[in-house]
Design a protein around this motif. Structure first.
Motif, PDB file in Angstrom:
ATOM      1  N   THR A   1      31.284 -10.558 -28.662  1.00  0.00           N
ATOM      2  CA  THR A   1      31.534  -9.125 -28.492  1.00  0.00           C
ATOM      3  C   THR A   1      30.269  -8.491 -27.929  1.00  0.00           C
ATOM      4  O   THR A   1      29.166  -8.987 -28.138  1.00  0.00           O
ATOM      5  CB  THR A   1      31.878  -8.432 -29.827  1.00  0.00           C
ATOM      6  N   GLY A   2      30.436  -7.391 -27.216  1.00  0.00           N
ATOM      7  CA  GLY A   2      29.291  -6.684 -26.661  1.00  0.00           C
ATOM      8  C   GLY A   2      29.091  -6.992 -25.187  1.00  0.00           C
ATOM      9  O   GLY A   2      29.855  -7.748 -24.586  1.00  0.00           O
ATOM     10  N   SER A   3      28.050  -6.395 -24.619  1.00  0.00           N
ATOM     11  CA  SER A   3      27.756  -6.539 -23.194  1.00  0.00           C
ATOM     12  C   SER A   3      26.278  -6.830 -22.988  1.00  0.00           C
ATOM     13  O   SER A   3      25.427  -6.269 -23.680  1.00  0.00           O
ATOM     14  CB  SER A   3      28.098  -5.248 -22.444  1.00  0.00           C
ATOM     15  N   LEU A   4      26.004  -7.703 -22.021  1.00  0.00           N
ATOM     16  CA  LEU A   4      24.631  -8.048 -21.662  1.00  0.00           C
ATOM     17  C   LEU A   4      24.500  -7.981 -20.144  1.00  0.00           C
ATOM     18  O   LEU A   4      25.497  -8.060 -19.426  1.00  0.00           O
ATOM     19  CB  LEU A   4      24.280  -9.453 -22.141  1.00  0.00           C
ATOM     20  N   ARG A   5      23.270  -7.860 -19.688  1.00  0.00           N
ATOM     21  CA  ARG A   5      23.022  -7.892 -18.247  1.00  0.00           C
ATOM     22  C   ARG A   5      21.786  -8.712 -17.975  1.00  0.00           C
ATOM     23  O   ARG A   5      20.880  -8.793 -18.804  1.00  0.00           O
ATOM     24  CB  ARG A   5      22.879  -6.482 -17.667  1.00  0.00           C
ATOM     25  N   SER A   6      21.778  -9.355 -16.817  1.00  0.00           N
ATOM     26  CA  SER A   6      20.556 -10.005 -16.355  1.00  0.00           C
ATOM     27  C   SER A   6      20.115  -9.231 -15.127  1.00  0.00           C
ATOM     28  O   SER A   6      20.939  -8.822 -14.307  1.00  0.00           O
ATOM     29  CB  SER A   6      20.771 -11.487 -16.052  1.00  0.00           C
ATOM     30  N   TYR A   7      18.802  -9.026 -15.026  1.00  0.00           N
ATOM     31  CA  TYR A   7      18.295  -8.215 -13.928  1.00  0.00           C
ATOM     32  C   TYR A   7      16.874  -8.617 -13.583  1.00  0.00           C
ATOM     33  O   TYR A   7      16.174  -9.270 -14.349  1.00  0.00           O
ATOM     34  CB  TYR A   7      18.366  -6.722 -14.264  1.00  0.00           C
ATOM     35  N   HIS A   8      16.473  -8.207 -12.396  1.00  0.00           N
ATOM     36  CA  HIS A   8      15.130  -8.457 -11.883  1.00  0.00           C
ATOM     37  C   HIS A   8      14.394  -7.125 -11.847  1.00  0.00           C
ATOM     38  O   HIS A   8      14.987  -6.092 -11.533  1.00  0.00           O
ATOM     39  CB  HIS A   8      15.221  -9.048 -10.468  1.00  0.00           C
ATOM     40  N   ILE A   9      13.110  -7.149 -12.168  1.00  0.00           N
ATOM     41  CA  ILE A   9      12.268  -5.945 -12.085  1.00  0.00           C
ATOM     42  C   ILE A   9      11.240  -6.191 -10.988  1.00  0.00           C
ATOM     43  O   ILE A   9      10.473  -7.153 -11.064  1.00  0.00           O
ATOM     44  CB  ILE A   9      11.548  -5.665 -13.421  1.00  0.00           C
ATOM     45  N   ASP A  10      11.233  -5.321  -9.961  1.00  0.00           N
ATOM     46  CA  ASP A  10      10.280  -5.528  -8.873  1.00  0.00           C
ATOM     47  C   ASP A  10       8.932  -4.877  -9.189  1.00  0.00           C
ATOM     48  O   ASP A  10       8.740  -4.313 -10.270  1.00  0.00           O
ATOM     49  CB  ASP A  10      10.847  -5.067  -7.529  1.00  0.00           C
ATOM     50  N   ASP A  11       8.004  -4.962  -8.239  1.00  0.00           N
ATOM     51  CA  ASP A  11       6.649  -4.437  -8.454  1.00  0.00           C
ATOM     52  C   ASP A  11       6.620  -2.931  -8.683  1.00  0.00           C
ATOM     53  O   ASP A  11       5.668  -2.404  -9.254  1.00  0.00           O
ATOM     54  CB  ASP A  11       5.745  -4.793  -7.265  1.00  0.00           C
ATOM     55  N   ASN A  12       7.662  -2.220  -8.235  1.00  0.00           N
ATOM     56  CA  ASN A  12       7.757  -0.776  -8.441  1.00  0.00           C
ATOM     57  C   ASN A  12       8.553  -0.428  -9.698  1.00  0.00           C
ATOM     58  O   ASN A  12       8.962   0.718  -9.884  1.00  0.00           O
ATOM     59  CB  ASN A  12       8.389  -0.104  -7.222  1.00  0.00           C
ATOM     60  N   LEU A  13       8.807  -1.453 -10.517  1.00  0.00           N
ATOM     61  CA  LEU A  13       9.563  -1.319 -11.769  1.00  0.00           C
ATOM     62  C   LEU A  13      11.015  -0.910 -11.564  1.00  0.00           C
ATOM     63  O   LEU A  13      11.651  -0.329 -12.448  1.00  0.00           O
ATOM     64  CB  LEU A  13       8.854  -0.357 -12.743  1.00  0.00           C
ATOM     65  N   ILE A  14      11.557  -1.224 -10.378  1.00  0.00           N
ATOM     66  CA  ILE A  14      12.971  -0.968 -10.100  1.00  0.00           C
ATOM     67  C   ILE A  14      13.774  -2.174 -10.561  1.00  0.00           C
ATOM     68  O   ILE A  14      13.453  -3.318 -10.232  1.00  0.00           O
ATOM     69  CB  ILE A  14      13.199  -0.680  -8.608  1.00  0.00           C
ATOM     70  N   GLU A  15      14.810  -1.904 -11.352  1.00  0.00           N
ATOM     71  CA  GLU A  15      15.662  -2.962 -11.894  1.00  0.00           C
ATOM     72  C   GLU A  15      16.864  -3.173 -10.972  1.00  0.00           C
ATOM     73  O   GLU A  15      17.503  -2.214 -10.555  1.00  0.00           O
ATOM     74  CB  GLU A  15      16.167  -2.576 -13.285  1.00  0.00           C
ATOM     75  N   THR A  16      17.161  -4.439 -10.682  1.00  0.00           N
ATOM     76  CA  THR A  16      18.340  -4.792  -9.901  1.00  0.00           C
ATOM     77  C   THR A  16      19.170  -5.769 -10.719  1.00  0.00           C
ATOM     78  O   THR A  16      18.701  -6.850 -11.070  1.00  0.00           O
ATOM     79  CB  THR A  16      17.945  -5.441  -8.557  1.00  0.00           C
TER      80      THR A  16
ATOM     81  N   GLN B   1      34.817   0.873 -17.349  1.00  0.00           N
ATOM     82  CA  GLN B   1      34.827   1.363 -18.727  1.00  0.00           C
ATOM     83  C   GLN B   1      33.657   0.761 -19.507  1.00  0.00           C
ATOM     84  O   GLN B   1      33.162   1.360 -20.449  1.00  0.00           O
ATOM     85  CB  GLN B   1      36.140   1.002 -19.435  1.00  0.00           C
ATOM     86  N   LYS B   2      33.230  -0.443 -19.132  1.00  0.00           N
ATOM     87  CA  LYS B   2      32.208  -1.163 -19.885  1.00  0.00           C
ATOM     88  C   LYS B   2      30.784  -0.769 -19.524  1.00  0.00           C
ATOM     89  O   LYS B   2      29.905  -0.803 -20.376  1.00  0.00           O
ATOM     90  CB  LYS B   2      32.338  -2.674 -19.643  1.00  0.00           C
ATOM     91  N   TYR B   3      30.539  -0.472 -18.247  1.00  0.00           N
ATOM     92  CA  TYR B   3      29.163  -0.327 -17.770  1.00  0.00           C
ATOM     93  C   TYR B   3      28.912   1.044 -17.158  1.00  0.00           C
ATOM     94  O   TYR B   3      29.791   1.632 -16.535  1.00  0.00           O
ATOM     95  CB  TYR B   3      28.846  -1.406 -16.726  1.00  0.00           C
ATOM     96  N   ALA B   4      27.696   1.511 -17.331  1.00  0.00           N
ATOM     97  CA  ALA B   4      27.283   2.784 -16.724  1.00  0.00           C
ATOM     98  C   ALA B   4      27.293   2.634 -15.204  1.00  0.00           C
ATOM     99  O   ALA B   4      27.031   1.560 -14.666  1.00  0.00           O
ATOM    100  CB  ALA B   4      25.880   3.153 -17.203  1.00  0.00           C
ATOM    101  N   LEU B   5      27.589   3.735 -14.512  1.00  0.00           N
ATOM    102  CA  LEU B   5      27.663   3.700 -13.051  1.00  0.00           C
ATOM    103  C   LEU B   5      26.345   3.259 -12.417  1.00  0.00           C
ATOM    104  O   LEU B   5      26.348   2.587 -11.391  1.00  0.00           O
ATOM    105  CB  LEU B   5      28.111   5.055 -12.500  1.00  0.00           C
ATOM    106  N   LYS B   6      25.206   3.600 -13.027  1.00  0.00           N
ATOM    107  CA  LYS B   6      23.922   3.182 -12.460  1.00  0.00           C
ATOM    108  C   LYS B   6      23.794   1.660 -12.477  1.00  0.00           C
ATOM    109  O   LYS B   6      23.217   1.065 -11.566  1.00  0.00           O
ATOM    110  CB  LYS B   6      22.747   3.839 -13.171  1.00  0.00           C
ATOM    111  N   HIS B   7      24.360   1.004 -13.499  1.00  0.00           N
ATOM    112  CA  HIS B   7      24.320  -0.456 -13.565  1.00  0.00           C
ATOM    113  C   HIS B   7      25.294  -1.077 -12.569  1.00  0.00           C
ATOM    114  O   HIS B   7      25.001  -2.103 -11.959  1.00  0.00           O
ATOM    115  CB  HIS B   7      24.602  -0.951 -14.974  1.00  0.00           C
TER     116      HIS B   7
END
Length: 164
Positions: free
Chosen positions: A25-40, A136-142
């Motif tokens: 149950t629940g939600s997880l994400r994997s993401y990369h953080i660049d040198d400008n601290l921007i998450e993708t 429904q599960k994830y924020a639009l920014k994600h």
């Protein structure tokens, strides 16, 4: 069964991923953080799905990704050493590992092709068709990050579609 809290980090960049998590149950994400601290976002996963940094898991090399919970939930953690021991002793688990590897490859190939060959609008429409519950599960920014676009671009695409 392992419980996790909202915003709990399961994998830090520069650490080796030693697990495959099956999300009960629940939600997880994997993401990369660049040198400008921007998450993708690379992956957005929830109930009855697996998440890992498979490259780090199989190579034992440090990850460039972060895996973080988006809400609270429960998961089953498959430890690398334990899983490889099961591969060696069980036909069932060996088959499980092969099928899992094949699925990871197919998902990765499809995602790469979508990012390279489809427009942002086409990627959005495909996600809407194939994963309608994402919204429904994830924020639009994600979702925007997962699609490789800004939240503003996602908003424009959604407005274009709503007015057609």
């Amino acid at each position: 069964m392992v419980k996790f809290d909202k915003n709990e980090i399961l994998l830090y960049p520069r650490s080796v991923c030693k697990f495959i998590a099956f999300i009960k149950t629940g939600s997880l994400r994997s993401y990369h953080i660049d040198d400008n601290l921007i998450e993708t976002n690379l992956l957005l996963k929830s109930n009855n799905e697996f998440i890992t940094d498979y490259e780090s898991f199989i190579s034992k090399e440090p990850s460039v990704l972060c895996i973080k919970s988006m809400d609270e939930g429960e998961m089953i953690l498959l430890d690398r050493n334990g899983l490889y021991s099961l591969y060696d002793t069980s036909f069932y688990w060996n088959k499980f590992g092969r099928i899992m590897s094949e699925q990871i490859f197919l998902n990765s190939k499809r995602r790469t092709e979508q990012m390279l060959f489809l427009s942002p609008k086409e990627r959005y429409l495909l996600l809407l068709k194939n994963e309608p519950d994402f919204f429904q599960k994830y924020a639009l920014k994600h979702i925007a990050s997962y699609l490789g676009i800004t939240p503003q671009s996602l908003s424009r695409i959604r407005n274009q579609i709503a007015h057609h």
